[in-house]
Design a protein around this motif. Structure first.
Motif, PDB file in Angstrom:
ATOM      1  N   PRO A   1       0.807  -1.231   0.000  1.00  0.00           N
ATOM      2  CA  PRO A   1       0.000   0.000   0.000  1.00  0.00           C
ATOM      3  C   PRO A   1       0.834   1.273   0.000  1.00  0.00           C
ATOM      4  CG  PRO A   1       0.210  -0.777   2.223  1.00  0.00           C
ATOM      5  CD  PRO A   1       0.946  -1.783   1.363  1.00  0.00           C
ATOM      6  N   PHE A   2       2.171   1.155  -0.081  1.00  0.00           N
ATOM      7  CA  PHE A   2       3.023   2.347   0.036  1.00  0.00           C
ATOM      8  C   PHE A   2       3.101   3.127  -1.280  1.00  0.00           C
ATOM      9  CE2 PHE A   2       4.769  -1.027   2.838  1.00  0.00           C
ATOM     10  CZ  PHE A   2       4.409  -0.474   4.048  1.00  0.00           C
ATOM     11  N   ASP A   3       3.407   2.415  -2.377  1.00  0.00           N
ATOM     12  CA  ASP A   3       3.464   3.022  -3.712  1.00  0.00           C
ATOM     13  C   ASP A   3       4.363   4.257  -3.757  1.00  0.00           C
ATOM     14  OD1 ASP A   3       1.660   1.209  -5.021  1.00  0.00           O
ATOM     15  OD2 ASP A   3       0.020   2.198  -3.946  1.00  0.00           O
ATOM     16  N   LEU A   4       5.548   4.149  -3.145  1.00  0.00           N
ATOM     17  CA  LEU A   4       6.482   5.281  -3.134  1.00  0.00           C
ATOM     18  C   LEU A   4       7.284   5.329  -4.425  1.00  0.00           C
ATOM     19  CD1 LEU A   4       7.927   5.251   0.505  1.00  0.00           C
ATOM     20  CD2 LEU A   4       5.943   6.490  -0.374  1.00  0.00           C
ATOM     21  N   GLY A   5       7.551   6.524  -4.906  1.00  0.00           N
ATOM     22  CA  GLY A   5       8.429   6.704  -6.046  1.00  0.00           C
ATOM     23  C   GLY A   5       9.878   6.825  -5.588  1.00  0.00           C
ATOM     24  N   GLN A   6      10.773   7.159  -6.532  1.00  0.00           N
ATOM     25  CA  GLN A   6      12.200   7.230  -6.213  1.00  0.00           C
ATOM     26  C   GLN A   6      12.495   8.272  -5.141  1.00  0.00           C
ATOM     27  OE1 GLN A   6      14.312   5.019  -7.616  1.00  0.00           O
ATOM     28  NE2 GLN A   6      15.857   5.740  -6.195  1.00  0.00           N
ATOM     29  N   LYS A   7      11.843   9.425  -5.221  1.00  0.00           N
ATOM     30  CA  LYS A   7      12.087  10.474  -4.227  1.00  0.00           C
ATOM     31  C   LYS A   7      11.535  10.076  -2.863  1.00  0.00           C
ATOM     32  CE  LYS A   7      12.341  14.358  -7.460  1.00  0.00           C
ATOM     33  NZ  LYS A   7      11.746  15.649  -7.873  1.00  0.00           N
ATOM     34  N   GLY A   8      10.388   9.403  -2.844  1.00  0.00           N
ATOM     35  CA  GLY A   8       9.824   8.945  -1.578  1.00  0.00           C
ATOM     36  C   GLY A   8      10.712   7.927  -0.897  1.00  0.00           C
ATOM     37  N   ILE A   9      11.279   7.028  -1.692  1.00  0.00           N
ATOM     38  CA  ILE A   9      12.193   6.024  -1.144  1.00  0.00           C
ATOM     39  C   ILE A   9      13.465   6.700  -0.621  1.00  0.00           C
ATOM     40  CG2 ILE A   9      13.629   4.034  -1.741  1.00  0.00           C
ATOM     41  CD1 ILE A   9      11.386   3.222  -3.715  1.00  0.00           C
ATOM     42  N   ALA A  10      13.920   7.735  -1.330  1.00  0.00           N
ATOM     43  CA  ALA A  10      15.100   8.472  -0.876  1.00  0.00           C
ATOM     44  C   ALA A  10      14.835   9.130   0.473  1.00  0.00           C
ATOM     45  CB  ALA A  10      15.490   9.525  -1.905  1.00  0.00           C
ATOM     46  N   LEU A  11      13.642   9.696   0.642  1.00  0.00           N
ATOM     47  CA  LEU A  11      13.282  10.314   1.923  1.00  0.00           C
ATOM     48  C   LEU A  11      13.185   9.267   3.031  1.00  0.00           C
ATOM     49  CD1 LEU A  11      10.596  12.903   0.756  1.00  0.00           C
ATOM     50  CD2 LEU A  11      12.937  13.376   1.521  1.00  0.00           C
ATOM     51  N   PHE A  12      12.696   8.080   2.691  1.00  0.00           N
ATOM     52  CA  PHE A  12      12.626   7.001   3.680  1.00  0.00           C
ATOM     53  C   PHE A  12      14.036   6.644   4.166  1.00  0.00           C
ATOM     54  CE2 PHE A  12      12.808   2.546   4.875  1.00  0.00           C
ATOM     55  CZ  PHE A  12      11.742   2.425   5.763  1.00  0.00           C
TER      56      PHE A  12
ATOM     57  N   ASP B   1      -1.720  -4.455   2.471  1.00  0.00           N
ATOM     58  CA  ASP B   1      -2.054  -4.615   1.059  1.00  0.00           C
ATOM     59  C   ASP B   1      -2.941  -3.459   0.613  1.00  0.00           C
ATOM     60  OD1 ASP B   1      -4.571  -5.180   2.114  1.00  0.00           O
ATOM     61  OD2 ASP B   1      -4.205  -7.354   2.074  1.00  0.00           O
ATOM     62  N   ASP B   2      -3.567  -3.600  -0.536  1.00  0.00           N
ATOM     63  CA  ASP B   2      -4.392  -2.520  -1.097  1.00  0.00           C
ATOM     64  C   ASP B   2      -5.554  -2.144  -0.186  1.00  0.00           C
ATOM     65  OD1 ASP B   2      -3.026  -2.123  -3.561  1.00  0.00           O
ATOM     66  OD2 ASP B   2      -3.796  -4.065  -4.206  1.00  0.00           O
ATOM     67  N   ALA B   3      -6.010  -3.125   0.630  1.00  0.00           N
ATOM     68  CA  ALA B   3      -7.168  -2.868   1.480  1.00  0.00           C
ATOM     69  C   ALA B   3      -6.838  -2.032   2.709  1.00  0.00           C
ATOM     70  CB  ALA B   3      -7.788  -4.203   1.910  1.00  0.00           C
ATOM     71  N   ALA B   4      -5.594  -1.713   2.890  1.00  0.00           N
ATOM     72  CA  ALA B   4      -5.174  -1.002   4.093  1.00  0.00           C
ATOM     73  C   ALA B   4      -5.768   0.402   4.163  1.00  0.00           C
ATOM     74  CB  ALA B   4      -3.651  -0.926   4.161  1.00  0.00           C
ATOM     75  N   GLY B   5      -6.019   1.020   3.023  1.00  0.00           N
ATOM     76  CA  GLY B   5      -6.533   2.382   3.025  1.00  0.00           C
ATOM     77  C   GLY B   5      -5.417   3.383   3.270  1.00  0.00           C
ATOM     78  N   ALA B   6      -5.705   4.661   3.022  1.00  0.00           N
ATOM     79  CA  ALA B   6      -4.675   5.697   3.162  1.00  0.00           C
ATOM     80  C   ALA B   6      -4.149   5.781   4.580  1.00  0.00           C
ATOM     81  CB  ALA B   6      -5.237   7.046   2.727  1.00  0.00           C
ATOM     82  N   GLY B   7      -5.089   5.767   5.572  1.00  0.00           N
ATOM     83  CA  GLY B   7      -4.650   5.855   6.959  1.00  0.00           C
ATOM     84  C   GLY B   7      -3.814   4.677   7.371  1.00  0.00           C
ATOM     85  N   GLY B   8      -4.245   3.470   6.966  1.00  0.00           N
ATOM     86  CA  GLY B   8      -3.488   2.266   7.305  1.00  0.00           C
ATOM     87  C   GLY B   8      -2.128   2.247   6.645  1.00  0.00           C
ATOM     88  N   ALA B   9      -2.049   2.748   5.400  1.00  0.00           N
ATOM     89  CA  ALA B   9      -0.768   2.788   4.686  1.00  0.00           C
ATOM     90  C   ALA B   9       0.217   3.711   5.392  1.00  0.00           C
ATOM     91  CB  ALA B   9      -0.993   3.241   3.242  1.00  0.00           C
ATOM     92  N   TRP B  10      -0.262   4.878   5.837  1.00  0.00           N
ATOM     93  CA  TRP B  10       0.624   5.805   6.543  1.00  0.00           C
ATOM     94  C   TRP B  10       1.106   5.214   7.866  1.00  0.00           C
ATOM     95  CZ3 TRP B  10       3.400   9.626   5.033  1.00  0.00           C
ATOM     96  CH2 TRP B  10       3.012  10.382   3.905  1.00  0.00           C
ATOM     97  N   LEU B  11       0.204   4.524   8.564  1.00  0.00           N
ATOM     98  CA  LEU B  11       0.599   3.896   9.826  1.00  0.00           C
ATOM     99  C   LEU B  11       1.642   2.816   9.587  1.00  0.00           C
ATOM    100  CD1 LEU B  11       0.100   3.768  12.878  1.00  0.00           C
ATOM    101  CD2 LEU B  11      -1.680   2.051  12.437  1.00  0.00           C
TER     102      LEU B  11
END
Length: 412
Positions: free
Chosen positions: A254-265, A313-323
């Motif tokens: 459920p993260f779907d981070l791009g290259q910049k998001g992964i760099a920030l991680f 997974d996909d069912a996590a929702g936006a809030g669940g993905a951020w958590l």
């Protein structure tokens, strides 16, 4: 105890009167942090370098290997020179070679020429392992762990930031720009260290050939070196397993981070290096065994948390993905605390073994744990293909459990 310390001072007269200052410690930390970025940056630049030089997909992986292979060669064949020749001169020559190699890499016309230059760059970057024992030798009595911890924090921050920095620079200016900037930074370091680094001339040895041959004997005679290098290789393997595969997990739901998001991680993970000096001080105060056990428990817990956080997974929702992402970031910080703590305690232990052989001992120690890192990177891909993120975390945790078993048997 005091008699032993006096005897050590007698064996290293060139070190007397060269007490490290806070500003020198910061310079050492910044230096090793800047130098080490060259070792790990290629891992995030491979996707850009290969196509631009016409390399096949199967050949692109060699780019990330070349620098590490050169570094390993430098650890075993150049770092031992620090027990034979004056250290300041050795460091400056290796830094100049690294700056020149990075500059040439920024103009490399073909994949073959780039691989050769990156091998040289990696070998020259092994001057890191000359700088660390120089810093340790300048530490006041009883404060070796503190100084090593401070310098190691710079090293680990450099390792952790190398990927996001290289990715962001390449995204904005292209991969060649990274090596151009690196060449300028290495040249500036050579100037600064040339002005501030004290001379350190080791006791004389017979010749270079005997010095290299003595590596096997050192490993055989020093059980502390064998044990600490082994556990360091295990935690470095766990570190590599996680950081090699985490980008694959973060780019998927459920993260779907791009290259910049992964760099920030990756920047978040660097926070774990901030506690490195604490472990150095713990060693100075006689808490090496419990602190080492704590490091390996933290590593195991981190990988358990990472497995749980990555189960969404996909069912996590936006809030669940951020958590889940927050917990994944927490696991990265906890993992890096365990790894940097073990590295600091291990390096402190081996630096106190034989002052005359400090360069060779550091070369062996770091060379062995980099072998562990290479094995971890290899197994990360296999585990991901076989069982996904859970398999990756299980492999990393297994390395942690083996290290913990060594702790419970005996820790120096």
């Amino acid at each position: 105890m005091h008699g032993t310390h006096n005897a050590e001072l007698a064996e290293r007269p060139s070190e007397i009167g060269s007490t490290v200052t806070r500003s020198q410690t910061l310079l050492f930390a910044a230096s090793v942090g800047i130098i080490v970025t060259n070792l790990f940056a290629p891992q995030t630049l491979v996707g850009l370098i290969g196509p631009s030089l016409g390399a096949a997909a199967s050949e692109s992986g060699l780019v990330s290997m070349a620098t590490l292979l050169g570094y390993a060669a430098g650890l075993f064949f150049l770092v031992p020179l620090s027990d034979l020749v004056e250290n300041r001169t050795l460091v400056l020559r290796m830094l100049c070679a690294a700056a020149l190699a990075a500059a040439v890499a920024s103009f490399a016309p073909s994949a073959a020429s780039l691989l050769a230059v990156l091998f040289v760059l990696g070998a020259a970057c092994s001057c890191i392992q000359v700088l660390v024992p120089v810093a340790a030798s300048m530490a006041p009595p009883g404060q070796e762990g503190r100084v090593i911890g401070d310098v190691m924090s710079g090293l680990m921050i450099g390792i952790l930031l190398s990927r996001p920095i290289a990715s962001l620079v390449a995204d904005a200016f292209g991969w060649r720009a990274f090596y151009g900037i690196s060449a300028a930074a290495l040249a500036l370091l050579a100037v600064l260290l040339g002005l501030t680094l004290p001379r350190r001339r080791p006791p004389a040895h017979a010749n270079y050939a005997r010095l290299i041959a003595s590596l096997v004997g050192l490993l055989g005679r020093e059980p502390v070196l064998r044990r600490r290098a082994f556990t360091a290789s295990l935690v470095m393997a766990a570190f590599s397993v996680f950081w090699t595969a985490v980008a694959l997990r973060l780019s998927a739901p459920p993260f779907d981070l791009g290259q910049k998001g992964i760099a920030l991680f990756a920047l978040v993970g660097a926070g774990g290096a901030a506690v490195t000096p604490i472990f150095g001080r713990a060693g100075d105060r006689g808490f090496t065994r419990p602190a080492t056990i704590l490091c390996h428990l933290a590593l195991i817990a981190a990988l358990g948390l990472a497995a749980w956080a990555g189960a969404g997974d996909d069912a996590a929702g936006a809030g669940g993905a951020w958590l889940s992402l927050i917990f994944m970031g927490t696991s990265a910080v906890l993992l890096d605390i365990g790894v940097t703590g073990d590295q600091t305690l291990g390096r402190r232990a081996v630096n106190l073994l034989q002052p005359k052989a400090r360069g060779r001992i550091n070369g062996l120690f770091v060379g062995i744990f980099f072998i562990g890192g290479a094995i971890g990177s290899l197994l990360a891909g296999i585990a991901w293909a076989w069982g996904g993120w859970n398999a990756v975390c299980a492999v990393g945790a297994l390395f942690g459990f083996i290290a913990l078993a060594v702790d419970l048997k005996q820790v120096a």
